[in-house]
Design an enzyme around this catalytic site. Sequence first.
Site, mmCIF file in Angstrom:
data_model
loop_
_atom_site.group_PDB
_atom_site.id
_atom_site.type_symbol
_atom_site.label_atom_id
_atom_site.label_comp_id
_atom_site.label_asym_id
_atom_site.label_seq_id
_atom_site.Cartn_x
_atom_site.Cartn_y
_atom_site.Cartn_z
ATOM 1 N N TYR A 68 43.620 51.690 43.641
ATOM 2 C CA TYR A 68 44.299 51.022 42.535
ATOM 3 C C TYR A 68 45.744 51.469 42.580
ATOM 4 O O TYR A 68 46.037 52.668 42.608
ATOM 5 C CB TYR A 68 43.681 51.384 41.175
ATOM 6 C CG TYR A 68 44.454 50.734 40.046
ATOM 7 C CD1 TYR A 68 44.246 49.398 39.732
ATOM 8 C CD2 TYR A 68 45.423 51.434 39.343
ATOM 9 C CE1 TYR A 68 44.985 48.774 38.742
ATOM 10 C CE2 TYR A 68 46.173 50.817 38.351
ATOM 11 C CZ TYR A 68 45.944 49.488 38.055
ATOM 12 O OH TYR A 68 46.691 48.866 37.083
ATOM 13 N N CYS A 69 46.668 50.509 42.619
ATOM 14 C CA CYS A 69 48.081 50.856 42.744
ATOM 15 C C CYS A 69 48.790 50.612 41.414
ATOM 16 O O CYS A 69 49.021 49.459 41.037
ATOM 17 C CB CYS A 69 48.732 50.019 43.842
ATOM 18 S SG CYS A 69 50.461 50.458 44.060
#
Length: 497
Positions: free
Chosen positions: A352-353
């Site tokens: 997850y960025c």
Amino acid sequence: MKRMVEEDPQCVNARDGAGYRALQWAALNNRVAAATLLLDSGSEVDAGDNEGQTAMHWACVRGALPCAELLLRRGANLNAADSRGYVPLHVAAQYGHTGMIYHFKMRWNVDVDVTDLDGRTALHWASYKGFPDPVKLLICMDADIYRADKEGCTPLHWSAMKGKSEATHLLVQAGGSSVLTAVDVDGNTPEALATDKGHHSLAYFLHNQHKQLSTRDHFWTQKGMAVACLSLILGLMLGFTHYVMFASGVATMDVSLAFWSLVVLGSSSAGLYYMRRVSNADPGFVTAAALSSLRRGTRPSSAANDVDDRLNHSELWAGNWNQLCVSCKLVKPFGTKHCSMRDKCVARFDHYCPWMGNTIGKRNHRDFVVFLILESFAMVVAFAVAVVRYGEESPGEKYRNNTGILMFAAFDALTLLPVIMLTISQLVQVAQNVTTNELSNAHRYSYLKSSDGAFVNPFDRGSHLANIRAFFFPSKNAPLIDDIAAGLTTVTVDRTV
Ligand SMILES: [Zn+2]
């Protein structure tokens, strides 16, 4: 035994002082041959002991599945309740026999929400005992996670009260805010019970989850860092234009430097275009309905959410409960992981960025890497242009006018360092066709292990070039879940490269 039965045929139903019969002992110890002989000789399959427990209850104590199956085929009643209202499913849950629960549901369609005399279901018991796999499986089988027993306790109340961390995490993941705020007859939430029993870290977790879940879907939680990232890139572009391209006291740029400056701005802008794509994309969400239709080879139907449709899976028959997702209630294909921020399963989950405000998965991974390459390239060229511009200043002017250029170069280099490191590590992973998640959590995934425990990557196409080509130029209409992810093919080596 045979001789004893021949001498006294009535002995097969004889009871000892506690009311136990030979068939119960055979079932407890999974003696299929002995149980067969007893049943063939007239042993009553559903006879109970003094507490009303049948041979089937006993088989469930030790997870004696072959014997349980024999009893069922001979007509054993899965709804037989003992003096406390326990049916065999309760006993299997109390002793953590996940395979047995699975078998009862898939082969014998047992009701997973049946309650004992205290109003507790199998999920209550698995949570109370803290067995994560039965909890996982029962949730996926649509067991009622909100069901309150006679004391008003949900399964989460019990796992929190007993300090069972894994079960608690699973129940919260599946149930969200509603299970966190449920109260028992005395008005206690699961968090209050955990605190009361001295499970402080668990109470803290429950408290925190309540806060996090209430803000998880807010715009600034999801996209706040992405706005910061966008501002940073725009700031760098503006700084480059102001302090480097049109630096005061420095001569106008020559044609080649002007060209490279435009390359910087062009590359940055293209990067922003890709950032927008990454941020807004469906990263490759996997749903139970889509998986069912994939396996059936038809379009989603109304039966798509049926337990059998979702859970009749070779991984589960093999006892690989790790592939279950309690939120999406599906068997995750290889490489698929549940993203807690987006609350959905994502195919080929990378990470997850927060800077993109999105999960990086199968459908936006390429755009993410292209974004990184474009921005890294822009920052490298911008740094080089700044250095050249600094050299162009007349020696006498240097100390008066160069502050802006130097500041930009320093800031650019500082930003560049982590970005280029990330870009390189992503490219190395692309060449191996392995995700960040797989590299960091390889020990969790059976599909990444060979029979002798060494790391294997079923997604590897055989050469770095083949992996890179497939990543940047995927075939048109490439399915979200390919044969490798579905576990249908172990290794595909592209011999054409
Ligand atoms: Zn999921």
